[in-house]
Motif scaffolding. Structure first.
Motif, PDB file in Angstrom:
ATOM      1  N   UNK A 217       0.854  -1.183   0.000  1.00 55.76           N
ATOM      2  CA  UNK A 217       0.000   0.000   0.000  1.00 55.76           C
ATOM      3  C   UNK A 217       0.894   1.238   0.000  1.00 55.76           C
ATOM      4  N   UNK A 218       0.545   2.220  -0.831  1.00 52.40           N
ATOM      5  CA  UNK A 218       1.347   3.445  -0.883  1.00 52.40           C
ATOM      6  C   UNK A 218       0.768   4.542   0.004  1.00 52.40           C
ATOM      7  N   UNK A 219      -0.175   4.187   0.888  1.00 55.57           N
ATOM      8  CA  UNK A 219      -0.778   5.182   1.776  1.00 55.57           C
ATOM      9  C   UNK A 219       0.226   5.635   2.835  1.00 55.57           C
ATOM     10  N   UNK A 220       0.001   6.827   3.342  1.00 52.65           N
ATOM     11  CA  UNK A 220       0.829   7.371   4.413  1.00 52.65           C
ATOM     12  C   UNK A 220      -0.021   7.803   5.607  1.00 52.65           C
ATOM     13  N   UNK A 221      -1.249   7.250   5.695  1.00 47.08           N
ATOM     14  CA  UNK A 221      -2.169   7.651   6.759  1.00 47.08           C
ATOM     15  C   UNK A 221      -1.748   7.031   8.082  1.00 47.08           C
ATOM     16  N   UNK A 255     -12.289   3.390  11.556  1.00 51.23           N
ATOM     17  CA  UNK A 255     -12.745   4.773  11.414  1.00 51.23           C
ATOM     18  C   UNK A 255     -11.612   5.707  11.001  1.00 51.23           C
ATOM     19  N   UNK A 256     -10.487   5.127  10.551  1.00 53.48           N
ATOM     20  CA  UNK A 256      -9.354   5.949  10.105  1.00 53.48           C
ATOM     21  C   UNK A 256      -9.529   6.436   8.668  1.00 53.48           C
ATOM     22  N   UNK A 257     -10.364   5.747   7.877  1.00 49.62           N
ATOM     23  CA  UNK A 257     -10.355   5.959   6.433  1.00 49.62           C
ATOM     24  C   UNK A 257     -11.763   6.245   5.922  1.00 49.62           C
ATOM     25  N   UNK A 258     -11.820   7.051   4.850  1.00 52.71           N
ATOM     26  CA  UNK A 258     -13.100   7.321   4.195  1.00 52.71           C
ATOM     27  C   UNK A 258     -13.367   6.324   3.070  1.00 52.71           C
ATOM     28  N   UNK A 259     -12.319   5.731   2.520  1.00 52.10           N
ATOM     29  CA  UNK A 259     -12.483   4.732   1.459  1.00 52.10           C
ATOM     30  C   UNK A 259     -11.422   3.667   1.612  1.00 52.10           C
ATOM     31  N   UNK A 260     -11.837   2.416   1.425  1.00 56.76           N
ATOM     32  CA  UNK A 260     -10.926   1.275   1.521  1.00 56.76           C
ATOM     33  C   UNK A 260     -11.134   0.384   0.304  1.00 56.76           C
ATOM     34  N   UNK A 261     -10.062   0.060  -0.380  1.00 61.05           N
ATOM     35  CA  UNK A 261     -10.115  -0.856  -1.513  1.00 61.05           C
ATOM     36  C   UNK A 261      -9.048  -1.930  -1.326  1.00 61.05           C
ATOM     37  N   UNK A 283     -10.132  10.481   5.790  1.00 60.87           N
ATOM     38  CA  UNK A 283     -11.395  11.235   5.852  1.00 60.87           C
ATOM     39  C   UNK A 283     -11.130  12.734   5.782  1.00 60.87           C
ATOM     40  N   UNK A 284     -12.121  13.461   5.299  1.00 63.05           N
ATOM     41  CA  UNK A 284     -11.973  14.909   5.159  1.00 63.05           C
ATOM     42  C   UNK A 284     -11.854  15.586   6.524  1.00 63.05           C
ATOM     43  N   UNK A 305     -21.755  17.458  25.592  1.00 62.19           N
ATOM     44  CA  UNK A 305     -20.939  17.829  24.437  1.00 62.19           C
ATOM     45  C   UNK A 305     -19.783  16.843  24.361  1.00 62.19           C
ATOM     46  N   UNK A 306     -19.569  16.278  23.176  1.00 60.60           N
ATOM     47  CA  UNK A 306     -18.489  15.297  23.021  1.00 60.60           C
ATOM     48  C   UNK A 306     -17.627  15.648  21.820  1.00 60.60           C
ATOM     49  N   UNK A 307     -16.337  15.541  22.013  1.00 63.15           N
ATOM     50  CA  UNK A 307     -15.359  15.694  20.929  1.00 63.15           C
ATOM     51  C   UNK A 307     -14.634  14.369  20.758  1.00 63.15           C
ATOM     52  N   UNK A 308     -14.492  13.941  19.516  1.00 67.23           N
ATOM     53  CA  UNK A 308     -13.806  12.677  19.255  1.00 67.23           C
ATOM     54  C   UNK A 308     -12.868  12.847  18.077  1.00 67.23           C
ATOM     55  N   UNK A 309     -11.599  12.488  18.282  1.00 68.82           N
ATOM     56  CA  UNK A 309     -10.605  12.510  17.216  1.00 68.82           C
ATOM     57  C   UNK A 309     -10.444  11.102  16.679  1.00 68.82           C
ATOM     58  N   UNK A 310     -10.663  10.931  15.359  1.00 64.25           N
ATOM     59  CA  UNK A 310     -10.642   9.596  14.762  1.00 64.25           C
ATOM     60  C   UNK A 310      -9.224   9.046  14.601  1.00 64.25           C
TER      61      UNK A 310
END
Length: 591
Positions: A217-221, A255-261, A283-284, A305-310
């Motif tokens: 995979x060439x991703x860097x996420x 929940x790290x990614x908006x698209x997975x192939x 994800x955006x 109130x909740x804040x969540x960092x993916x």
């Protein structure tokens, strides 16, 4: 000398003739269609002598039944389809092993209404007299068990659907084992209709076994080594497409990614190893915010109130913060997750929280910070933790502070058909914690709490819900512990009919100070009237005490449940039937 016909005149004559013919054809078609429509008739079709799958298959192939409501049906067509019915029925019964059925057809007419009745006797079936299912190729020995499990046996009725299902299952077993080019080198089904015998002769050539190659995979996420820990396979293991779908599901669940192939590159296969390519998109928005309002009799009106960092960094760290303000309880918390081991289930969790709570004659404020090592599979969860706690409290006329260094452990087992809307399920959990003055704490104690919840759906729309909690604390005196570690009973989630934390040991002034032991049980019968609301009847029992022989208090009542887009609304009217006069209390929970 006569003049030759004009080419232009000939063309005009031909065009006029062609137009006239077309108009005549359309008029003829119109009158034929109108005549056909006027002569349209209908037919009722009935099949007797067979039931269930046999009857259903006959009706799906019987042309007179399939066309019975056609607007183009005529008397001529009905007679023609009736003559064809016996052949249709024979073809419909053959796959089930009946090749010589007897069909008696009767076609009658009353005006424009026709009725066709077919009485079917399927006759003696064709039975299996020989079964030969073999394998060849590299996986011959490995596939022997699958070949022996072929569903047709000698003397069975030759049901072709079972035959086809057996073939598919044999090929599926080969694919799961990595033999992705498996095929039948011989597949024969020999049927003797006169003797009513059938022979199965199959040979599956597995071909070579393919293996998983390297995953790229060439991703860097996220870091490559973290991505590798999510893989449900290893290079060199037998290839199976199901593992690719599993990997895609796992990566989406992070929940790290908006698209997975995820795909296998068959063209690049070398030495029977198929490389895998994974494409990921970030994800955006990595931060999510949510705000909610609610109400419960125990807490009063509340806002959260909740804040969540993916995804905080390429190591897969996550963070979450929560702020809740209510009439009787306020909470601020922060949680930081670090993946470890199998990142799907294993993590280190760092956390800190501040909570202040008020009920009856008790006020308490607690600051805590700790670290835990958790494992969280869907069916089995466990972990160990260490927590530092600083609590200040007022209980009646008594005030105090408590500083504890508290190690703990927890475990839970869950069986459920659905985690969102459970119809049948069981949860059993246990929590163990304690502290020691020798380790710098203000008190020495050990506490264990066991809890369970059972949901059964014996009938459609009916649910039986049972829950229970048992707790015990080994401590010299209950006053050595702060209120947050004492046991209380009563309230929306405990013994209904009593106020929140109303039940427990009382001091000389009558103030509830909690207890060392806890017993709570509940049984509830729920009837869903529709998808959005239902009714319930319940019975609760329990108490919190210093003496295990104290009588249990009881509450019973009726309730209404509403399922709304933002959550469930519960309205319970409960009576404290252990008390004189059976006082009634309303319990309301929204969101």
């Amino acid at each position: 000398m006569a003049a030759a016909p004009s080419p232009t005149g000939s063309a005009t004559f031909l065009n006029t003739t062609s137009l006239f013919c077309r108009i005549l054809f359309l008029l003829l078609l119109f009158f034929l269609s109108a005549s056909s429509s006027a002569a349209a008739v209908s037919v009722d079709v009935e099949v007797k002598g067979v039931e269930d799958a046999l009857r259903d298959n006959i009706l799906s192939r019987l042309k007179i039944f399939l066309h019975k409501d056609s607007r183009r049906l005529t008397a001529y067509e009905i007679r023609r389809l009736h003559r064809q019915a016996e052949a249709d029925i024979g073809k419909a019964l053959a796959p089930f092993g009946y090749y010589a059925p007897t069909v008696v057809g009767d076609l009658t007419q009353e005006g424009e209404k026709w009725k066709a009745v077919y009485t079917v006797s399927q006759g003696e079936p064709v039975r299996v007299t020989a079964v030969r299912v073999e394998t060849e190729g590299q996986g011959r020995e490995e596939m022997t068990a699958a070949a022996k499990a072929f569903p047709l046996r000698i003397d069975d009725v030759l049901d072709q659907s079972i035959y086809e299902k057996g073939k598919k299952e044999l090929v599926r077993s080969a694919l799961k084992a990595g033999y992705i080019t498996a095929r039948f080198s011989r597949q024969e089904l020999r049927i003797n209709r006169e003797r009513k015998t059938g022979e199965v002769d199959l040979v599956l050539d597995t071909g070579p076994r393919y293996m998983f190659g390297q995953t790229a995979s060439d991703q860097e996420i996220i870091k490559p080594d973290l991505l590798a820990r999510y893989l449900p396979y290893r290079a060199g293991e037998p290839w199976t497409p199901a593992r690719l779908y599993e990997l895609q599901r796992i990566l989406y669940a992070t929940d790290f990614f908006s698209r997975v192939s995820v795909r296998g590159d068959f063209d690049a296969a070398r030495d029977l190893q198929i490389p895998v390519t994974v494409e990921l998109e970030s994800p955006e928005h990595l931060n999510r915010y949510s705000f909610g309002l609610g109400y419960a009799t125990d807490t009063g009106a509340r806002a959260q109130l909740e804040w969540r960092n993916r995804l905080l960094n390429t190591s897969g760290h996550k963070a979450r913060g929560t702020l809740q303000i209510s009439e009787f309880e306020n909470l601020a918390s922060f949680r930081y997750d670090i993946p470890r081991g199998d990142p799907r289930y294993d993590s280190y969790v760092l956390g800190a929280s501040y909570r202040d709570e008020t009920w009856e004659d008790t006020d308490t404020s607690l600051f805590s910070a700790g670290v835990s090592m958790d494992h969280g599979e869907p069916q089995f969860r466990y972990g160990v933790s260490v927590e530092a706690r600083d609590e200040r409290y007022d209980v009646g006329a008594t005030s105090g502070t408590s500083r504890l260094l508290m190690p703990g452990a927890h475990a839970a087992v869950i069986w459920a058909d659905s985690m969102l809307r459970t119809r049948n399920g069981l949860l059993i959990g246990v929590n163990l914690n304690g502290s020691a003055e020798a380790a710098g704490s203000d008190a020495t104690f050990m506490q264990v709490v066991g809890s369970s919840k059972l949901i059964l759906t014996p009938l459609t729309s009916w649910r039986l819900i049972g829950r229970g909690s048992l707790g015990a604390t080994l401590v010299d005196s209950i006053e050595d512990l702060p209120p947050s570690l004492r046991f209380y009973a009563g309230g929306d989630q405990s013994v209904r009919g009593y106020e929140y934390k109303e039940l427990g040991t009382r001091d000389s002034s009558g103030t509830v100070v909690g207890g060392r032991y806890l017993v709570v049980g509940s049984a509830e019968l729920e009837r869903m009237v529709s998808e959005s609301w239902g009714v319930a009847a319940f019975f609760d029992v329990g108490n919190a005490m210093d003496d295990p022989e104290v009588d249990f208090e009881q509450g019973a009542g009726l309730g209404v449940r509403f399922r709304l887009p933002f959550g469930q609304v519960r309205v319970d009217l409960a009576s404290a039937i252990s008390e004189d006069g059976y006082p009634v209390r309303l319990h309301l929970s929204v969101g």
